[in-house]
Write a protein that holds these residues in place. Structure first.
Motif, PDB file in Angstrom:
ATOM      1  N   SER A  16       1.969   2.720   6.468  1.00  0.00           N
ATOM      2  CA  SER A  16       1.648   2.704   5.031  1.00  0.00           C
ATOM      3  C   SER A  16       0.247   2.163   4.733  1.00  0.00           C
ATOM      4  O   SER A  16      -0.285   2.435   3.657  1.00  0.00           O
ATOM      5  CB  SER A  16       2.673   1.842   4.282  1.00  0.00           C
ATOM      6  OG  SER A  16       2.651   0.514   4.782  1.00  0.00           O
ATOM      7  N   SER A  52       0.802  -1.237   0.000  1.00  0.00           N
ATOM      8  CA  SER A  52       0.000   0.000   0.000  1.00  0.00           C
ATOM      9  C   SER A  52       0.826   1.274   0.000  1.00  0.00           C
ATOM     10  O   SER A  52       0.278   2.350  -0.250  1.00  0.00           O
ATOM     11  CB  SER A  52      -0.915   0.033   1.228  1.00  0.00           C
ATOM     12  OG  SER A  52      -1.853  -0.992   1.164  1.00  0.00           O
ATOM     13  N   GLY A  53       2.116   1.166   0.354  1.00  0.00           N
ATOM     14  CA  GLY A  53       2.874   2.406   0.407  1.00  0.00           C
ATOM     15  C   GLY A  53       4.328   2.189   0.774  1.00  0.00           C
ATOM     16  O   GLY A  53       4.716   1.124   1.264  1.00  0.00           O
ATOM     17  N   TYR A  54       5.099   3.225   0.528  1.00  0.00           N
ATOM     18  CA  TYR A  54       6.515   3.198   0.903  1.00  0.00           C
ATOM     19  C   TYR A  54       6.672   3.503   2.387  1.00  0.00           C
ATOM     20  O   TYR A  54       5.823   4.176   2.983  1.00  0.00           O
ATOM     21  CB  TYR A  54       7.292   4.218   0.063  1.00  0.00           C
ATOM     22  CG  TYR A  54       7.371   3.810  -1.385  1.00  0.00           C
ATOM     23  CD1 TYR A  54       8.377   2.958  -1.825  1.00  0.00           C
ATOM     24  CD2 TYR A  54       6.415   4.237  -2.307  1.00  0.00           C
ATOM     25  CE1 TYR A  54       8.440   2.548  -3.148  1.00  0.00           C
ATOM     26  CE2 TYR A  54       6.467   3.835  -3.634  1.00  0.00           C
ATOM     27  CZ  TYR A  54       7.480   2.991  -4.045  1.00  0.00           C
ATOM     28  OH  TYR A  54       7.527   2.582  -5.344  1.00  0.00           O
ATOM     29  N   TYR A  85       1.912  11.842   1.584  1.00  0.00           N
ATOM     30  CA  TYR A  85       1.662  10.712   0.676  1.00  0.00           C
ATOM     31  C   TYR A  85       2.653   9.602   0.981  1.00  0.00           C
ATOM     32  O   TYR A  85       3.740   9.848   1.530  1.00  0.00           O
ATOM     33  CB  TYR A  85       1.810  11.142  -0.800  1.00  0.00           C
ATOM     34  CG  TYR A  85       3.113  11.850  -1.098  1.00  0.00           C
ATOM     35  CD1 TYR A  85       4.264  11.137  -1.430  1.00  0.00           C
ATOM     36  CD2 TYR A  85       3.195  13.246  -1.035  1.00  0.00           C
ATOM     37  CE1 TYR A  85       5.462  11.792  -1.691  1.00  0.00           C
ATOM     38  CE2 TYR A  85       4.391  13.899  -1.291  1.00  0.00           C
ATOM     39  CZ  TYR A  85       5.516  13.175  -1.621  1.00  0.00           C
ATOM     40  OH  TYR A  85       6.703  13.815  -1.859  1.00  0.00           O
ATOM     41  N   GLY A 115      -1.443  -4.422  -4.704  1.00  0.00           N
ATOM     42  CA  GLY A 115      -1.382  -2.969  -4.687  1.00  0.00           C
ATOM     43  C   GLY A 115      -1.174  -2.389  -6.079  1.00  0.00           C
ATOM     44  O   GLY A 115      -1.333  -3.084  -7.086  1.00  0.00           O
ATOM     45  N   GLU A 116      -0.802  -1.117  -6.106  1.00  0.00           N
ATOM     46  CA  GLU A 116      -0.687  -0.439  -7.407  1.00  0.00           C
ATOM     47  C   GLU A 116       0.618   0.321  -7.547  1.00  0.00           C
ATOM     48  O   GLU A 116       0.745   1.188  -8.414  1.00  0.00           O
ATOM     49  CB  GLU A 116      -1.868   0.525  -7.568  1.00  0.00           C
ATOM     50  CG  GLU A 116      -3.189  -0.199  -7.708  1.00  0.00           C
ATOM     51  CD  GLU A 116      -4.389   0.723  -7.544  1.00  0.00           C
ATOM     52  OE1 GLU A 116      -4.190   1.926  -7.248  1.00  0.00           O
ATOM     53  OE2 GLU A 116      -5.506   0.230  -7.708  1.00  0.00           O
ATOM     54  N   ILE A 117       1.575   0.034  -6.687  1.00  0.00           N
ATOM     55  CA  ILE A 117       2.808   0.837  -6.739  1.00  0.00           C
ATOM     56  C   ILE A 117       4.044  -0.034  -6.972  1.00  0.00           C
ATOM     57  O   ILE A 117       5.167   0.394  -6.709  1.00  0.00           O
ATOM     58  CB  ILE A 117       2.991   1.664  -5.443  1.00  0.00           C
ATOM     59  CG1 ILE A 117       3.004   0.747  -4.209  1.00  0.00           C
ATOM     60  CG2 ILE A 117       1.897   2.716  -5.325  1.00  0.00           C
ATOM     61  CD1 ILE A 117       3.464   1.441  -2.944  1.00  0.00           C
ATOM     62  N   GLY A 120      -2.864   3.377   2.253  1.00  0.00           N
ATOM     63  CA  GLY A 120      -2.374   4.329   1.245  1.00  0.00           C
ATOM     64  C   GLY A 120      -2.303   5.762   1.753  1.00  0.00           C
ATOM     65  O   GLY A 120      -2.204   5.997   2.950  1.00  0.00           O
ATOM     66  N   ASP A 121      -2.398   6.723   0.823  1.00  0.00           N
ATOM     67  CA  ASP A 121      -2.094   8.115   1.163  1.00  0.00           C
ATOM     68  C   ASP A 121      -2.977   8.695   2.264  1.00  0.00           C
ATOM     69  O   ASP A 121      -2.506   9.421   3.113  1.00  0.00           O
ATOM     70  CB  ASP A 121      -2.220   8.997  -0.079  1.00  0.00           C
ATOM     71  CG  ASP A 121      -1.114   8.701  -1.084  1.00  0.00           C
ATOM     72  OD1 ASP A 121      -0.074   8.145  -0.671  1.00  0.00           O
ATOM     73  OD2 ASP A 121      -1.302   9.025  -2.272  1.00  0.00           O
ATOM     74  N   THR A 140       2.322   6.690  -1.483  1.00  0.00           N
ATOM     75  CA  THR A 140       2.282   5.870  -2.695  1.00  0.00           C
ATOM     76  C   THR A 140       3.385   6.242  -3.675  1.00  0.00           C
ATOM     77  O   THR A 140       3.546   5.598  -4.704  1.00  0.00           O
ATOM     78  CB  THR A 140       0.909   5.987  -3.390  1.00  0.00           C
ATOM     79  OG1 THR A 140       0.606   7.374  -3.565  1.00  0.00           O
ATOM     80  CG2 THR A 140      -0.172   5.327  -2.547  1.00  0.00           C
ATOM     81  N   SER A 141       4.111   7.311  -3.371  1.00  0.00           N
ATOM     82  CA  SER A 141       5.406   7.509  -4.018  1.00  0.00           C
ATOM     83  C   SER A 141       6.384   7.851  -2.903  1.00  0.00           C
ATOM     84  O   SER A 141       5.970   8.171  -1.779  1.00  0.00           O
ATOM     85  CB  SER A 141       5.347   8.604  -5.090  1.00  0.00           C
ATOM     86  OG  SER A 141       4.792   9.774  -4.561  1.00  0.00           O
TER      87      SER A 141
END
Ligand SMILES: [Fe+2]
Length: 535
Positions: free
Chosen positions: A458, A181-183, A508, A212-214, A461-462, A510-511
């Motif tokens: 994380s 979900s995230g970094y 955020y 996820g999408e990243i 997500g954001d 997700t990046s």
């Protein structure tokens, strides 16, 4: 001197430990010294069972190093040998010698202890060295050697001596680090904080196969059940460099929540489709958890049982009673979920801690001689009415599903006139500040304690500053003082006069590369339960 050959220096803080002026050791002298000061597992002979074939393997410290469960005299040092972490670890099914060193400085010219232990296939070639004889309230550096390779260097700190009077304690708490979900940018900022210790309150891994999408999809790609799969999942999470750096920077005190095993599990089940399968899974999950956490031998799981509730004292400033709200809870009221009018949740025989843990906690609170009594734990303790307008609805997975347990705890606070209880909570992926009231439904009822709930690293997500859930709960529950739904961690500074919580958030996840800022700060004043917003 104790059995490790280190001076047992448990009086007073920040005392300098006597140590030989040892220069940086080459491998040969390191191993010779290790053989002389065998300690790790209390071994007294050479290693007749050791094989040397592992030397030809690749670098084994791919999962980094960690330390944890700090006491005034020592910590646990952790690593796991895994040259091929995502393909079963990559170690041969053999015992392997692992050397360790502890030093006053990062160059290891001031060694205060060293030894050898063995890592074997039974526990996935994980290493848990319980170092003792260290000075209280002191920083140390540590590293391991195996397969002819040296690990990254970790830094750790012992707790202040019992009875010491620390002016302050700085710590952070975090939870919920869904990899897909995230970094883990939050950890890049956490390592820059001046902390003594980090608490992790659960959902260290997630058990499903979400991609996820990243580009950080879960491995294995399916939901995990077997020990081998749990190991791969932990190895994937543990391969994250930001997480590794955070473990290497501070000692951690960890407790799991549900996703280390399975979403919303409790006790021995049901409600599971096949209870026998669930218990086997729980045993696998506990073993993998132990293998990847800096836990003491007391927490080595025995089949489906694992000792996770435990206490830590930081001088006369604070006692941390780390709770386990999953393993001993009675079954969910009204089949879990969010319910209006579920009277089962009020049943006085229900417990979220189990009898033994409850007795342990209540004794610790009643007999505490520290200024603050802090409960790092998993799920929301404050009442949370989730229904807009007339009527009420409560989540059965939280303390709201175990009202009698909460009432018994509050009774102990009242009976013993305990004013400085602060609860630290994970699970929700949101930041909350809650006053804990004797009767949440009565505005005039006294505040008995304070709960700080930390958001996720994380998971989810954001996020955003607020959402409909937050607005609704703030409106329906006057004892809830703050809500935020972004990612981050909570930085805490504890002094004899004040508990301060800074909600550190990232815009955020997700990046990568997000900055951090303090969204809000609250304090609890000594002797006055309840949170005050100061910024
Ligand atoms: Fe979570």
């Amino acid at each position: 001197m104790n059995k490790t050959g280190m001076k047992d220096n448990t009086e007073g803080e920040e005392q300098q430990v006597e140590q030989p002026q040892t220069n940086r050791l080459d491998r040969r002298s390191f191993l010779r010294k290790s053989a002389i000061t065998l300690t790790g597992l209390g071994l007294t002979s050479a290693f007749p069972f050791l094989h040397t074939s592992a030397k030809s393997l690749n670098y084994p410290f791919t999962l980094g190093v960690a330390s944890g469960d700090p006491l005034p005299g020592g910590v646990v040092l952790w690593t796991r040998l895994a040259p091929n972490p995502l393909i079963g670890g990559g170690m041969p099914p053999e015992q392997v010698e692992v050397g360790w060193e502890v030093s006053r400085n990062r160059s290891f010219s001031q060694l205060v202890g060293s030894g050898s232990t063995v890592a074997g296939p039974k526990y996935g070639h994980s290493v848990h060295v319980e170092v003792d004889g260290l000075a209280p309230g002191s920083w140390y550096y540590y590293r391991f050697r195996a397969n002819g390779e040296t690990s990254p260097i970790g830094r750790t700190k012992t707790a202040p001596a019992y009875g010491a009077k620390p002016d302050e304690l700085n710590f952070a708490f975090a939870s919920c680090q869904h990899y897909a979900s995230g970094y883990y940018t939050a950890y890049d900022h956490l390592v820059e904080e001046g902390l003594d210790v980090v608490f992790f309150l659960g959902d260290y891994i997630y058990e499903k196969g979400g991609q996820g999408e990243i580009g950080r999809g879960h491995l294995p790609i399916h939901e995990i059940y077997s020990l081998e799969d749990y190991r791969i999942r932990y190895a994937q999470y543990r391969s994250d460099p930001s997480l590794q750096a955070a473990h290497a920077a501070f000692p951690w005190i960890v407790t799991p929540d549900d996703h280390e095993v399975k979403n919303n599990w409790g006790g021995e089940g049901p409600p599971y489709d096949n209870n026998e399968d669930f218990l086997a899974r729980r045993a696998n999950a506990f073993q993998a958890y132990y293998e990847h956490m800096p836990l003491r031998k007391a927490s080595i799981p025995e089949n489906i049982d694992m000792q996770l509730y435990r206490d830590f004292t930081f001088g006369d400033l604070a006692t941390f009673n780390v709770l386990d709200t999953r393993q001993f809870r009675t079954d969910f009221a009204c089949d879990d979920g969010v319910h209006s009018g579920c009277s089962e949740r009020l049943d006085p025989s229900r417990t979220i801690l189990g009898d033994e843990q409850e007795t342990w906690l209540f004794n610790n609170l009643a007999n505490s001689d520290t200024r603050w009594n802090i409960l790092p734990q998993q799920i929301m303790m404050a009442q949370g009415d989730r229904k807009a307008g007339e009527g009420t609805a409560y989540s059965m997975d939280k303390w709201d599903g175990y009202v009698a347990s909460r009432n018994r705890l509050f009774e102990v606070l009242k009976t013993n006139d305990i004013k400085n209880m602060v609860v630290l909570t994970g699970d929700s992926h949101k930041n909350w500040v809650n006053n804990l009231k004797e009767d949440f439904s009565n505005p005039d009822s006294p505040v008995l304690g304070t709960e700080f709930m930390g958001t996720s690293i994380s998971s989810s997500g954001d996020g955003q500053d607020t959402n409909s859930l937050g607005k609704r709960l703030l409106r329906e529950n006057p004892h809830i003082k703050f809500f935020n739904a972004q990612r981050g961690y909570v930085r805490c500074r504890l002094t004899p006069e004040e508990f301060r919580a800074d909600f550190r958030i990232l815009p955020y996840v997700t990046s990568s590369g997000a900055p951090v800022k303090t969204r809000a700060s609250f304090i609890v004043k000594n002797g006055t339960p309840g949170a005050l917003q100061v910024s």
